[in-house]
Design a protein around this motif. Structure first.
Motif, PDB file in Angstrom:
ATOM      1  N   TRP A 192     -60.209  11.440 -31.608  1.00  0.00           N
ATOM      2  CA  TRP A 192     -60.330  10.753 -30.318  1.00  0.00           C
ATOM      3  C   TRP A 192     -59.994   9.279 -30.460  1.00  0.00           C
ATOM      4  CZ3 TRP A 192     -64.123   6.945 -29.274  1.00  0.00           C
ATOM      5  CH2 TRP A 192     -64.148   6.490 -27.941  1.00  0.00           C
ATOM      6  N   ASP A 193     -60.503   8.641 -31.515  1.00  0.00           N
ATOM      7  CA  ASP A 193     -60.302   7.206 -31.717  1.00  0.00           C
ATOM      8  C   ASP A 193     -58.833   6.887 -31.949  1.00  0.00           C
ATOM      9  OD1 ASP A 193     -61.467   4.572 -31.999  1.00  0.00           O
ATOM     10  OD2 ASP A 193     -61.018   4.690 -34.137  1.00  0.00           O
ATOM     11  N   ASN A 194     -58.106   7.789 -32.591  1.00  0.00           N
ATOM     12  CA  ASN A 194     -56.708   7.532 -32.914  1.00  0.00           C
ATOM     13  C   ASN A 194     -55.763   7.837 -31.759  1.00  0.00           C
ATOM     14  OD1 ASN A 194     -55.821   6.977 -36.047  1.00  0.00           O
ATOM     15  ND2 ASN A 194     -57.903   7.744 -35.852  1.00  0.00           N
ATOM     16  N   ARG A 195     -56.243   8.516 -30.739  1.00  0.00           N
ATOM     17  CA  ARG A 195     -55.371   8.867 -29.618  1.00  0.00           C
ATOM     18  C   ARG A 195     -55.702   8.119 -28.331  1.00  0.00           C
ATOM     19  NH1 ARG A 195     -52.436  14.084 -29.953  1.00  0.00           N
ATOM     20  NH2 ARG A 195     -52.267  14.534 -32.169  1.00  0.00           N
ATOM     21  N   ARG A 196     -56.805   7.398 -28.321  1.00  0.00           N
ATOM     22  CA  ARG A 196     -57.148   6.682 -27.084  1.00  0.00           C
ATOM     23  C   ARG A 196     -56.330   5.399 -26.972  1.00  0.00           C
ATOM     24  NH1 ARG A 196     -62.283   3.072 -27.744  1.00  0.00           N
ATOM     25  NH2 ARG A 196     -62.619   3.007 -29.999  1.00  0.00           N
ATOM     26  N   LEU A 197     -56.233   4.891 -25.761  1.00  0.00           N
ATOM     27  CA  LEU A 197     -55.445   3.700 -25.464  1.00  0.00           C
ATOM     28  C   LEU A 197     -56.332   2.666 -24.791  1.00  0.00           C
ATOM     29  CD1 LEU A 197     -52.691   2.203 -25.176  1.00  0.00           C
ATOM     30  CD2 LEU A 197     -52.410   3.398 -22.987  1.00  0.00           C
ATOM     31  N   ASP A 198     -56.424   1.505 -25.405  1.00  0.00           N
ATOM     32  CA  ASP A 198     -57.132   0.375 -24.807  1.00  0.00           C
ATOM     33  C   ASP A 198     -56.132  -0.497 -24.054  1.00  0.00           C
ATOM     34  OD1 ASP A 198     -59.674   0.945 -25.590  1.00  0.00           O
ATOM     35  OD2 ASP A 198     -59.907  -0.746 -26.962  1.00  0.00           O
ATOM     36  N   VAL A 199     -56.510  -0.980 -22.884  1.00  0.00           N
ATOM     37  CA  VAL A 199     -55.735  -1.993 -22.174  1.00  0.00           C
ATOM     38  C   VAL A 199     -56.572  -3.263 -22.180  1.00  0.00           C
ATOM     39  CG1 VAL A 199     -54.607  -2.656 -20.031  1.00  0.00           C
ATOM     40  CG2 VAL A 199     -54.641  -0.245 -20.726  1.00  0.00           C
ATOM     41  N   THR A 200     -56.077  -4.281 -22.886  1.00  0.00           N
ATOM     42  CA  THR A 200     -56.818  -5.531 -23.060  1.00  0.00           C
ATOM     43  C   THR A 200     -56.111  -6.637 -22.296  1.00  0.00           C
ATOM     44  OG1 THR A 200     -57.429  -4.827 -25.292  1.00  0.00           O
ATOM     45  CG2 THR A 200     -57.817  -7.132 -24.727  1.00  0.00           C
ATOM     46  N   THR A 201     -56.844  -7.323 -21.433  1.00  0.00           N
ATOM     47  CA  THR A 201     -56.277  -8.422 -20.656  1.00  0.00           C
ATOM     48  C   THR A 201     -56.828  -9.743 -21.161  1.00  0.00           C
ATOM     49  OG1 THR A 201     -56.052  -7.021 -18.689  1.00  0.00           O
ATOM     50  CG2 THR A 201     -55.992  -9.406 -18.352  1.00  0.00           C
ATOM     51  N   TYR A 202     -55.925 -10.676 -21.449  1.00  0.00           N
ATOM     52  CA  TYR A 202     -56.311 -12.016 -21.890  1.00  0.00           C
ATOM     53  C   TYR A 202     -55.838 -13.035 -20.859  1.00  0.00           C
ATOM     54  CZ  TYR A 202     -56.873  -9.860 -26.517  1.00  0.00           C
ATOM     55  OH  TYR A 202     -57.250  -9.059 -27.564  1.00  0.00           O
ATOM     56  N   ASP A 203     -56.728 -13.918 -20.428  1.00  0.00           N
ATOM     57  CA  ASP A 203     -56.351 -15.079 -19.634  1.00  0.00           C
ATOM     58  C   ASP A 203     -55.997 -16.212 -20.592  1.00  0.00           C
ATOM     59  OD1 ASP A 203     -56.767 -13.771 -17.287  1.00  0.00           O
ATOM     60  OD2 ASP A 203     -58.598 -14.801 -16.747  1.00  0.00           O
ATOM     61  N   VAL A 204     -54.783 -16.720 -20.481  1.00  0.00           N
ATOM     62  CA  VAL A 204     -54.308 -17.772 -21.382  1.00  0.00           C
ATOM     63  C   VAL A 204     -53.906 -18.981 -20.550  1.00  0.00           C
ATOM     64  CG1 VAL A 204     -52.556 -18.428 -23.066  1.00  0.00           C
ATOM     65  CG2 VAL A 204     -53.541 -16.123 -23.120  1.00  0.00           C
ATOM     66  N   VAL A 205     -54.567 -20.096 -20.783  1.00  0.00           N
ATOM     67  CA  VAL A 205     -54.267 -21.338 -20.060  1.00  0.00           C
ATOM     68  C   VAL A 205     -53.178 -22.089 -20.802  1.00  0.00           C
ATOM     69  CG1 VAL A 205     -55.189 -23.525 -19.220  1.00  0.00           C
ATOM     70  CG2 VAL A 205     -56.624 -21.465 -19.176  1.00  0.00           C
ATOM     71  N   LEU A 206     -52.099 -22.429 -20.086  1.00  0.00           N
ATOM     72  CA  LEU A 206     -50.977 -23.159 -20.669  1.00  0.00           C
ATOM     73  C   LEU A 206     -50.781 -24.464 -19.907  1.00  0.00           C
ATOM     74  CD1 LEU A 206     -48.501 -20.160 -21.055  1.00  0.00           C
ATOM     75  CD2 LEU A 206     -49.987 -21.142 -22.804  1.00  0.00           C
ATOM     76  N   ASP A 207     -50.801 -25.561 -20.632  1.00  0.00           N
ATOM     77  CA  ASP A 207     -50.758 -26.878 -19.989  1.00  0.00           C
ATOM     78  C   ASP A 207     -49.479 -27.112 -19.218  1.00  0.00           C
ATOM     79  OD1 ASP A 207     -53.245 -27.482 -21.001  1.00  0.00           O
ATOM     80  OD2 ASP A 207     -52.478 -28.526 -22.770  1.00  0.00           O
ATOM     81  N   GLU A 208     -48.350 -26.563 -19.704  1.00  0.00           N
ATOM     82  CA  GLU A 208     -47.058 -26.829 -19.077  1.00  0.00           C
ATOM     83  C   GLU A 208     -46.687 -25.822 -17.993  1.00  0.00           C
ATOM     84  OE1 GLU A 208     -45.222 -29.527 -19.655  1.00  0.00           O
ATOM     85  OE2 GLU A 208     -46.754 -30.220 -21.059  1.00  0.00           O
ATOM     86  N   LEU A 209     -47.528 -24.820 -17.798  1.00  0.00           N
ATOM     87  CA  LEU A 209     -47.196 -23.802 -16.808  1.00  0.00           C
ATOM     88  C   LEU A 209     -47.365 -24.362 -15.400  1.00  0.00           C
ATOM     89  CD1 LEU A 209     -46.450 -20.726 -16.571  1.00  0.00           C
ATOM     90  CD2 LEU A 209     -48.892 -20.333 -16.175  1.00  0.00           C
ATOM     91  N   PRO A 210     -46.306 -24.312 -14.586  1.00  0.00           N
ATOM     92  CA  PRO A 210     -46.438 -24.835 -13.226  1.00  0.00           C
ATOM     93  C   PRO A 210     -47.461 -24.047 -12.412  1.00  0.00           C
ATOM     94  CG  PRO A 210     -44.268 -23.853 -13.561  1.00  0.00           C
ATOM     95  CD  PRO A 210     -44.961 -23.803 -14.862  1.00  0.00           C
ATOM     96  N   ALA A 211     -48.074 -24.743 -11.459  1.00  0.00           N
ATOM     97  CA  ALA A 211     -49.112 -24.107 -10.653  1.00  0.00           C
ATOM     98  C   ALA A 211     -48.578 -22.881  -9.918  1.00  0.00           C
ATOM     99  CB  ALA A 211     -49.671 -25.120  -9.661  1.00  0.00           C
ATOM    100  N   ALA A 212     -47.285 -22.918  -9.576  1.00  0.00           N
ATOM    101  CA  ALA A 212     -46.692 -21.780  -8.858  1.00  0.00           C
ATOM    102  C   ALA A 212     -46.666 -20.516  -9.706  1.00  0.00           C
ATOM    103  CB  ALA A 212     -45.274 -22.130  -8.418  1.00  0.00           C
ATOM    104  N   ALA A 213     -46.768 -20.674 -11.038  1.00  0.00           N
ATOM    105  CA  ALA A 213     -46.716 -19.525 -11.929  1.00  0.00           C
ATOM    106  C   ALA A 213     -48.099 -19.044 -12.330  1.00  0.00           C
ATOM    107  CB  ALA A 213     -45.926 -19.870 -13.185  1.00  0.00           C
TER     108      ALA A 213
END
Length: 299
Positions: A42-63
């Motif tokens: 079971w452990d070897n066949r399951r799929l985790d979906v992991t979401t990370y919020d990453v803050v980037l200083d140069e990323l424009p607010a529109a993005a």
């Protein structure tokens, strides 16, 4: 008054209990073995979906909120409906960009039909970019794989940078060949720092770097790369609670860079535990992982 036990009766009364205890112990061990085997399957066949919020200083607010789905170290894994599950989970995440960060195939892979069909479905979800890992470098199918991916509209980055319009926002997307690519071709290795310096990455704006190897994080910092997406470590293969991964290639025992978010000198790296296996065929406490990076503006 009862008759005294015969010698045979006394011998039987002293031998049966040990046999019963051995039978109980054997049964318990068998049940533990079956439970462990079932859990590992079971452990070897399951799929985790992991979401990370990453803050980037140069990323424009529109993005703000732009999403990248990272698919790494698939190693052509194809059992049951696994590839369908990966595509379904990627679709559900609604990414704006898909990054294939190396080892899409294994050096032992003999046919590409399944992998190419899967990547064609991914490209239909969002613009998809690919970099070579060490297993592609050692595969006789590397050139055929590259042609197949490009024929399906996937951008293959060979130590180069492109400007991309992603969800109406301009990003620099950079991809590095794994160091093994040059070595397998009999060429001298190049430091990642030198390769990135030669690309002349823009100082302004946001640069996303796809680089298979996380242990080279120091070579990616100070080059203009804001976000690095890596894999290769397979989560340390065996994850020990409270300790982390047990072993990773090119890092050895108890590696430091096997999963998650790592920040260094203005560069943020996200490491995927990967979706497949290579030489070590069993993952322990280390489910296969689809990573979703949600980019946040630091402006």
């Amino acid at each position: 008054m009862s008759a005294p036990l015969s010698v045979a009766d006394r011998a039987a009364s002293t031998t049966h209990p040990p046999r019963q205890r051995l039978a109980v112990i054997a049964l318990v061990l068998l049940l533990l073995l079956l439970a462990t085997g079932g859990w590992l399957l079971w452990d070897n066949r399951r799929l985790d979906v992991t979401t990370y919020d990453v803050v980037l200083d140069e990323l424009p607010a529109a993005a703000d909120g732009l999403r990248i789905a990272q698919i790494s170290d698939l190693h052509a894994a194809q059992f049951g409906t696994f590839q369908d599950r990966v595509v379904t989970a990627t679709t559900a995440a609604e990414p704006d960009l898909i990054a294939l960060t190396g080892d899409l195939i294994d050096y032992r892979t003999t046919q590409l039909d399944g992998v190419l069909a899967m990547t064609e479905r991914l490209q239909a979800i969002a613009p998809t970019y690919f970099v070579l890992g060490n297993h592609e470098a050692d595969s006789p199918l590397m050139d055929e794989l590259i042609r197949g991916l490009e024929a399906r509209g996937i951008t293959v980055l060979r130590s180069e940078a492109v400007e991309a319009q992603i969800a109406g926002v301009e990003l620099s997307v950079v991809g590095l060949d794994d160091p093994r690519v040059r070595a397998a071709a009999g060429e001298s290795p190049q430091e990642a720092t030198a390769v990135l310096a030669g690309l002349g990455l823009p100082e302004d704006g946001t640069t996303v770097l796809l680089a298979h190897r996380p242990e080279q994080l120091d070579s990616y910092t100070g080059t203009g790369a804001d976000l690095v997406l890596s894999g290769h470590a397979h989560g340390g293969q065996v994850r020990i609670p409270g300790v982390g991964g047990l072993y990773a290639p090119h890092q050895g025992l108890f590696p430091a860079l096997t999963e998650g978010v790592h920040e260094r000198q203005g560069t943020t790296m996200v490491i995927s535990r990967g979706l497949g296996n290579s030489i070590a065929g069993v993952r322990v406490n280390n489910p296969r992982e689809l990573v979703i990076v949600e980019m946040r503006s630091g402006m």
